[in-house]
Design a protein around this motif. Structure first.
Motif, PDB file in Angstrom:
ATOM      1  N   HIS A  59      50.447  32.334  55.403  1.00 40.15           N
ATOM      2  CA  HIS A  59      50.699  33.516  54.724  1.00 40.15           C
ATOM      3  C   HIS A  59      49.827  33.582  53.753  1.00 40.15           C
ATOM      4  CE1 HIS A  59      53.210  36.948  53.926  1.00 40.15           C
ATOM      5  NE2 HIS A  59      53.219  36.616  52.490  1.00 40.15           N
ATOM      6  N   VAL A  63      47.706  37.419  53.359  1.00 38.71           N
ATOM      7  CA  VAL A  63      47.743  38.237  52.238  1.00 38.71           C
ATOM      8  C   VAL A  63      46.271  38.501  51.537  1.00 38.71           C
ATOM      9  CG1 VAL A  63      48.274  38.221  49.679  1.00 38.71           C
ATOM     10  CG2 VAL A  63      50.059  37.583  51.360  1.00 38.71           C
ATOM     11  N   ALA A  66      44.349  40.787  53.747  1.00 38.21           N
ATOM     12  CA  ALA A  66      44.564  42.191  53.619  1.00 38.21           C
ATOM     13  C   ALA A  66      43.918  42.697  52.480  1.00 38.21           C
ATOM     14  CB  ALA A  66      46.167  42.122  53.342  1.00 38.21           C
ATOM     15  N   ILE A  67      43.840  41.690  51.422  1.00 38.40           N
ATOM     16  CA  ILE A  67      42.997  42.219  50.130  1.00 38.40           C
ATOM     17  C   ILE A  67      41.318  42.385  50.523  1.00 38.40           C
ATOM     18  CG2 ILE A  67      42.137  41.496  47.909  1.00 38.40           C
ATOM     19  CD1 ILE A  67      44.824  40.276  47.567  1.00 38.40           C
ATOM     20  N   LEU A  84      50.749  48.165  56.256  1.00 37.16           N
ATOM     21  CA  LEU A  84      51.486  47.246  55.358  1.00 37.16           C
ATOM     22  C   LEU A  84      52.558  47.800  54.526  1.00 37.16           C
ATOM     23  CD1 LEU A  84      48.870  44.447  54.058  1.00 37.16           C
ATOM     24  CD2 LEU A  84      50.895  44.161  55.674  1.00 37.16           C
ATOM     25  N   HIS A  88      56.216  46.763  53.868  1.00 40.06           N
ATOM     26  CA  HIS A  88      56.911  46.134  52.652  1.00 40.06           C
ATOM     27  C   HIS A  88      58.080  47.214  52.235  1.00 40.06           C
ATOM     28  CE1 HIS A  88      53.483  43.397  52.707  1.00 40.06           C
ATOM     29  NE2 HIS A  88      54.189  42.774  51.917  1.00 40.06           N
ATOM     30  N   LEU A 102      52.658  39.001  41.945  1.00 42.04           N
ATOM     31  CA  LEU A 102      51.601  38.509  42.744  1.00 42.04           C
ATOM     32  C   LEU A 102      50.423  38.748  42.399  1.00 42.04           C
ATOM     33  CD1 LEU A 102      51.202  36.868  45.170  1.00 42.04           C
ATOM     34  CD2 LEU A 102      51.514  39.103  46.592  1.00 42.04           C
ATOM     35  N   ILE A 106      47.550  36.038  41.607  1.00 42.18           N
ATOM     36  CA  ILE A 106      45.930  36.227  42.423  1.00 42.18           C
ATOM     37  C   ILE A 106      45.020  36.175  41.281  1.00 42.18           C
ATOM     38  CG2 ILE A 106      44.705  37.394  44.086  1.00 42.18           C
ATOM     39  CD1 ILE A 106      47.215  38.613  45.478  1.00 42.18           C
ATOM     40  N   LEU A 137      50.973  49.789  48.159  1.00 43.22           N
ATOM     41  CA  LEU A 137      51.962  49.147  49.071  1.00 43.22           C
ATOM     42  C   LEU A 137      53.505  49.590  48.411  1.00 43.22           C
ATOM     43  CD1 LEU A 137      50.456  45.459  49.444  1.00 43.22           C
ATOM     44  CD2 LEU A 137      50.422  47.374  50.800  1.00 43.22           C
TER      45      LEU A 137
HETATM   46  C1  HEM Z   1      54.226  39.986  54.634  1.00 41.94           C
HETATM   47  C2  HEM Z   1      50.142  41.256  52.402  1.00 41.94           C
HETATM   48  C3  HEM Z   1      53.107  41.292  48.329  1.00 41.94           C
HETATM   49  C4  HEM Z   1      56.760  39.478  50.782  1.00 41.94           C
HETATM   50  C5  HEM Z   1      52.721  40.359  54.561  1.00 41.94           C
HETATM   51  C6  HEM Z   1      51.675  40.461  55.480  1.00 41.94           C
HETATM   52  C7  HEM Z   1      50.704  40.767  54.701  1.00 41.94           C
HETATM   53  C8  HEM Z   1      51.168  40.858  53.244  1.00 41.94           C
HETATM   54  C9  HEM Z   1      49.287  40.832  55.267  1.00 41.94           C
HETATM   55  C10 HEM Z   1      51.936  39.951  56.959  1.00 41.94           C
HETATM   56  C11 HEM Z   1      52.193  41.175  57.649  1.00 41.94           C
HETATM   57  C12 HEM Z   1      52.221  41.100  59.053  1.00 41.94           C
HETATM   58  O1  HEM Z   1      52.311  39.697  59.485  1.00 41.94           O
HETATM   59  O2  HEM Z   1      51.892  41.878  59.957  1.00 41.94           O
HETATM   60  C13 HEM Z   1      50.796  41.619  51.094  1.00 41.94           C
HETATM   61  C14 HEM Z   1      49.708  41.967  50.002  1.00 41.94           C
HETATM   62  C15 HEM Z   1      50.512  42.205  48.855  1.00 41.94           C
HETATM   63  C16 HEM Z   1      51.993  41.724  49.074  1.00 41.94           C
HETATM   64  C17 HEM Z   1      48.348  42.383  50.052  1.00 41.94           C
HETATM   65  C18 HEM Z   1      50.151  42.526  47.466  1.00 41.94           C
HETATM   66  C19 HEM Z   1      49.000  42.362  47.003  1.00 41.94           C
HETATM   67  C20 HEM Z   1      54.230  40.925  48.482  1.00 41.94           C
HETATM   68  C21 HEM Z   1      55.142  40.702  47.669  1.00 41.94           C
HETATM   69  C22 HEM Z   1      56.208  39.999  48.290  1.00 41.94           C
HETATM   70  C23 HEM Z   1      55.853  39.941  49.779  1.00 41.94           C
HETATM   71  C24 HEM Z   1      55.144  40.868  46.150  1.00 41.94           C
HETATM   72  C25 HEM Z   1      57.503  39.495  47.840  1.00 41.94           C
HETATM   73  C26 HEM Z   1      57.362  38.913  46.760  1.00 41.94           C
HETATM   74  C27 HEM Z   1      56.260  39.506  52.034  1.00 41.94           C
HETATM   75  C28 HEM Z   1      57.391  38.972  53.117  1.00 41.94           C
HETATM   76  C29 HEM Z   1      56.288  38.926  54.420  1.00 41.94           C
HETATM   77  C30 HEM Z   1      55.215  39.512  54.017  1.00 41.94           C
HETATM   78  C31 HEM Z   1      58.549  38.370  52.816  1.00 41.94           C
HETATM   79  C32 HEM Z   1      56.912  38.591  55.779  1.00 41.94           C
HETATM   80  C33 HEM Z   1      56.482  36.928  55.938  1.00 41.94           C
HETATM   81  C34 HEM Z   1      56.779  36.614  57.240  1.00 41.94           C
HETATM   82  O3  HEM Z   1      58.074  36.597  57.723  1.00 41.94           O
HETATM   83  O4  HEM Z   1      56.073  36.049  57.899  1.00 41.94           O
HETATM   84  N1  HEM Z   1      52.355  40.646  53.166  1.00 41.94           N
HETATM   85  N2  HEM Z   1      51.800  41.399  50.318  1.00 41.94           N
HETATM   86  N3  HEM Z   1      54.630  40.514  49.843  1.00 41.94           N
HETATM   87  N4  HEM Z   1      55.056  39.943  52.486  1.00 41.94           N
HETATM   88 FE1  HEM Z   1      53.633  40.612  51.613  1.00 41.94          FE
END
Ligand code: HEM
Length: 142
Positions: A59, A63, A66-67, A84, A88, A102, A106, A137
């Motif tokens: 994970h 993340v 994506a950045i 994305l 979210h 977050l 980072i 987002l």
């Molecule tokens: C999934 C990026 C912030 C919770 C994802 C994915 C990416 C991503 C690339 C995977 C998407 C996919 O598999 O298609 C980001 C970025 C963020 C961010 C760039 C901000 C800089 C957050 C925050 C939270 C969060 C603040 C919660 C505290 C989740 C969850 C998943 C997810 C729960 C699904 C995980 C899974 O079941 O595999 N995010 N995210 N994200 N993100 Fe974020």
């Protein structure tokens, strides 16, 4: 959010270093998030959140990658992260407040790894860039 040419240059320069350490910085950012703000763990009930777990590494890399996409598309971050943004907001329903947390983690992970490159100017540009990503987002919530 509009970055100046100097800010874009600062983001791109520090990113060139971060890009060599995607997984390590991604995991560290998540570990900082879960240690400092344990309430954020509630979004990941299905993850093994122990240090360096396979899921955290996977994970963290997602993340950070994506950045990286946002860096590559620095003039169209909204377009680059459109999918994305929907994920979210509509599916994961992450409370917007968590994006600030977050982003901070980072930022700390990058600063700790590259202290000499993390000048006040780079710090400010990187902070603005991450705030821009967070606003993209979370904009679907309104
Ligand atoms: C999934 C990026 C912030 C919770 C994802 C994915 C990416 C991503 C690339 C995977 C998407 C996919 O598999 O298609 C980001 C970025 C963020 C961010 C760039 C901000 C800089 C957050 C925050 C939270 C969060 C603040 C919660 C505290 C989740 C969850 C998943 C997810 C729960 C699904 C995980 C899974 O079941 O595999 N995010 N995210 N994200 N993100 Fe974020």
């Amino acid at each position: 959010m509009t970055l100046t040419q100097a800010e874009k240059a600062a983001v791109t320069t520090i990113w060139a270093k971060v890009a060599t350490q995607i997984e390590a910085i991604g995991v560290e950012s998540l570990e900082r998030l879960f240690a400092s703000y344990p309430q954020t763990k509630t979004y990941f009930p299905h993850f093994d959140l122990s240090q360096g777990s396979v899921q955290l590494r996977g994970h963290g890399s997602k993340v950070l990658n994506a950045i990286g996409e946002a860096v590559k598309n620095i003039d169209d971050i909204r377009g680059a992260l459109a999918k994305l943004s929907e994920l979210h907001a509509y599916i994961l329903r992450v409370d917007p407040v968590n994006f600030k947390l977050l982003s901070h983690c980072i930022l700390c992970s990058v600063a700790a790894r590259y202290p000499n490159d993390f000048t006040p100017e780079v710090h400010a540009a990187w902070d603005k860039f991450l705030a821009g990503i967070s606003s993209v987002l979370t904009e679907k919530y309104r």
